[in-house]
Design an enzyme around this catalytic site. Sequence first.
Site, mmCIF file in Angstrom:
data_model
loop_
_atom_site.group_PDB
_atom_site.id
_atom_site.type_symbol
_atom_site.label_atom_id
_atom_site.label_comp_id
_atom_site.label_asym_id
_atom_site.label_seq_id
_atom_site.Cartn_x
_atom_site.Cartn_y
_atom_site.Cartn_z
ATOM 1 N N HIS A 278 1.267 10.834 -12.909
ATOM 2 C CA HIS A 278 0.002 10.102 -13.007
ATOM 3 C C HIS A 278 0.151 8.629 -12.653
ATOM 4 C CE1 HIS A 278 -1.722 13.316 -15.986
ATOM 5 N NE2 HIS A 278 -1.717 13.715 -14.739
ATOM 6 N N CYS B 167 -5.337 -3.090 2.393
ATOM 7 C CA CYS B 167 -4.154 -3.414 3.188
ATOM 8 C C CYS B 167 -2.879 -2.917 2.503
ATOM 9 C CB CYS B 167 -4.090 -4.922 3.463
ATOM 10 S SG CYS B 167 -3.574 -5.928 2.038
#
Length: 256
Positions: A125, A136
Amino acid sequence: MEEALERVIEHLSRARSVLFVTGAGISAESGIPTYRGIGGLYDGKTTEGGVPIEVALSGSMFRRRPELTWKHLHEIERACRGAKFNRAHEVLALMEGCFERCWVLTQNVDGFHKAAGSRNVIDIHGDVHDLRCTRCDFSERVRDYTHLAPCPSCPQCGSVVRPEVVLFEELLPPEKVAVMEREFAQGFDLVFSIGTSSLFPYITAPVVDAVARRRPTVEINPGQTQLSRVVDVQLQMGAVAACEAVWAARERWKRG
């Protein structure tokens, strides 16, 4: 309890590969709330705005209103700030050096297993301390969120930054799923389930698979779960006490 410990040590003495599957219960004694590993602050409740926490911390909400998701991420991080790994994490790290192959599969996002010294960790997780830009290639690892803005932006492109965790509704990261499936395919001589309520199929799967292969299984949990009736050994106690007892019993066995 002594009989159960003896059986665990017997299984450990014969194993060459071991998998430890861990959930929120292993970090509970570090002060981390146990609700699905993301904060007992919201167990069975809605947020102060009346939105269920599963919605506030969902991928779709983050895309629509990242400031709302970040508000609750900040609250959860603040509630856990200053906590560190405990003896149970340390014992699993020590165990890694005792077998030819040893892995930890954890649902937790606190990063405690790696901090305690475990190297073979599948944090399926994610880790709340790892941040990345949503546009980006910017990423960074932070100790806590004290320096972050209420809804932090990327210093390179100005887009929203998010923690590298799986929010509700989101898919598991493919690269971690690939590692998990690779290790599952090899199988393990012994599988532990520690401090998890065993709600997710990919968390119960290693135990169920081990049972099908007639490999020993151990559950460490103070309560009962859907796996309690199928494992070979159940240590009905907290993770720290159980891991300390197993390690001490193993050391006694090694000394003869």
